[in-house]
Scaffold this active site. Structure first.
Site, PDB file in Angstrom:
ATOM      1  N   GLY A 214      37.657 -61.662  23.111  1.00  0.00           N
ATOM      2  CA  GLY A 214      38.394 -61.270  24.294  1.00  0.00           C
ATOM      3  C   GLY A 214      38.737 -62.368  25.271  1.00  0.00           C
ATOM      4  O   GLY A 214      39.490 -62.134  26.223  1.00  0.00           O
ATOM      5  N   ASP A 215      38.211 -63.575  25.066  1.00  0.00           N
ATOM      6  CA  ASP A 215      38.470 -64.672  26.006  1.00  0.00           C
ATOM      7  C   ASP A 215      38.451 -66.008  25.255  1.00  0.00           C
ATOM      8  O   ASP A 215      37.827 -66.969  25.700  1.00  0.00           O
ATOM      9  CB  ASP A 215      37.426 -64.656  27.122  1.00  0.00           C
ATOM     10  CG  ASP A 215      37.859 -65.471  28.338  1.00  0.00           C
ATOM     11  OD1 ASP A 215      39.052 -65.799  28.444  1.00  0.00           O
ATOM     12  OD2 ASP A 215      36.991 -65.776  29.186  1.00  0.00           O
ATOM     13  N   PHE A 216      39.146 -66.033  24.115  1.00  0.00           N
ATOM     14  CA  PHE A 216      39.117 -67.221  23.252  1.00  0.00           C
ATOM     15  C   PHE A 216      40.068 -68.274  23.824  1.00  0.00           C
ATOM     16  O   PHE A 216      41.157 -68.514  23.319  1.00  0.00           O
ATOM     17  CB  PHE A 216      39.517 -66.816  21.830  1.00  0.00           C
ATOM     18  CG  PHE A 216      38.961 -67.707  20.753  1.00  0.00           C
ATOM     19  CD1 PHE A 216      37.597 -67.960  20.669  1.00  0.00           C
ATOM     20  CD2 PHE A 216      39.787 -68.295  19.808  1.00  0.00           C
ATOM     21  CE1 PHE A 216      37.074 -68.779  19.669  1.00  0.00           C
ATOM     22  CE2 PHE A 216      39.278 -69.105  18.804  1.00  0.00           C
ATOM     23  CZ  PHE A 216      37.920 -69.345  18.742  1.00  0.00           C
TER      24      PHE A 216
END
Length: 361
Positions: A214-216
């Protein structure tokens, strides 16, 4: 979204006391690390080892199940060969510790974790190249495939209904859009939200489900030198935005963040997509939604960064890191349009693969 007063504000002496009492470690060096809602410290201890102390905000600290799942996911990925940190047990053998701490305005309860420290440089600090972008796309797909195999008795906690950073919840941005008043990009944000509701939502049933990191982004991916001029991924950090989602969400988030530091942001999609599809080829509905989903992530970043700045004006420089560049890129993508951008990305992916096959013996 966390309320303003939920972010921890420990002094270094409080953090040192915590390390000694909970983990039995003596700190020799400590420095603060930037964080959106939590408080993080890079720790070096007397034995020479390095760790990251994570103190969760008081709102998320009330959801220990979610933190346990994130900790379990890191261990699961590590067991499957991915370079992620793992939690260090407390003196009592626990991976999480609930601590009552007074940071100046009364005692508050925070969940505390100590993670192994991964060496390397953040991807944001090295030159962008098609080779590293291909690796990033491949790693993102591999990570989601592994996470989808993960089992846990509380796995349903990752549904995270109304989680504002999940691309399923783009319509929730509407109530925050007024923070963009006076900004020319506000109309683009409104149009993207409308297009999401009319063109992406009807396709959700055709997207393949998975668990998303979700926050790559380029600050959560660590790299090390590999050869004379190249780099390889040496670490993946920050699983705080993990939630149930879809494979194409992870790809869209990855493409968006890889554009931020690139001198030619529109070109980024090709090699990232090539790496992704080497592991997990997209279906028709996913391909047709990619452009809009990348724009949606830009909208989340822009709107929520502005909202966070209103809560934490003293942290504006960090909070607006992505947004400042993001305004220029989303405007360019909007100007070029869906057909031109997607054509450029998919042709770029084929071109990258053809070039690689030409150099192989």
């Amino acid at each position: 979204m966390s309320v303003k007063d939920s972010k921890p504000n420990l002094t270094q002496s409080q953090a040192e006391e915590l390390l000694g009492r909970v983990f039995g470690l003596t700190v020799t060096q400590m420095k603060s690390l930037p964080s959106y809602d939590d408080q993080n410290f890079h720790i070096r201890v007397s034995e020479g080892s390095e760790y990251v102390l994570k103190v969760m905000n008081s709102v998320d600290s009330k959801n220990s199940t979610l933190l346990e799942l994130q900790t379990h996911a890191m261990s699961f990925l590590r067991q499957h060969g991915l370079p992620v940190p793992t939690a260090v047990p407390t003196l009592d053998g626990q991976l999480l510790s609930l601590e009552a701490i007074d940071t100046g305005s009364g005692s508050e309860v925070y969940l505390v974790r100590l993670l192994t420290y991964l060496s390397g440089t953040t991807l944001a600090k090295v030159p962008s190249s098609p080779q590293i972008l291909y690796q990033v796309g491949k790693m993102a797909a591999k990570m989601d495939e592994i996470l989808q195999k993960m089992e846990h008795p509380n796995i349903d906690a990752l549904q995270r209904e109304n989680f504002i950073w999940n691309l399923s919840n783009i319509p929730l941005l509407e109530k925050y859009v007024p923070v963009m008043d006076g900004d020319p990009v506000q109309q683009i944000v409104k149009d993207v939200i409308w297009l999401y509701k009319s063109e992406v939502l009807p396709k959700l049933g055709s997207f393949r489900k998975c668990i998303n990191h979700g926050d790559f982004n380029d600050h959560n991916i660590l790299v090390k030198p590999d050869g004379p001029a190249g780099y390889k991924i040496s670490g993946i950090i920050d699983f705080g935005d993990m939630s149930s989602g879809y494979y194409v969400f992870e790809l869209s988030i990855t493409i968006m963040y890889m554009m931020i530091e690139s001198p030619n942001p529109v070109d980024v999609g090709g090699p990232v997509l090539a790496g992704w599809e080497s592991v997990f080829p997209l279906n028709g509905a996913e391909r047709d939604s990619l452009y809009l989903l990348v724009l949606c992530r830009f909208c989340q970043s822009l709107v929520l960064a502005r909202h966070a700045c209103a809560l934490y004006p003293e942290n504006e420089e960090y909070l607006m890191t992505t947004a400042k560049t993001g305004i220029k890129i989303i405007s360019k993508l909007w100007e070029l349009g869906k057909e031109q951008v997607e054509s450029h990305w998919f042709q770029g992916a084929r071109k990258y693969l053809n070039q690689q096959s030409d150099v192989l013996p």
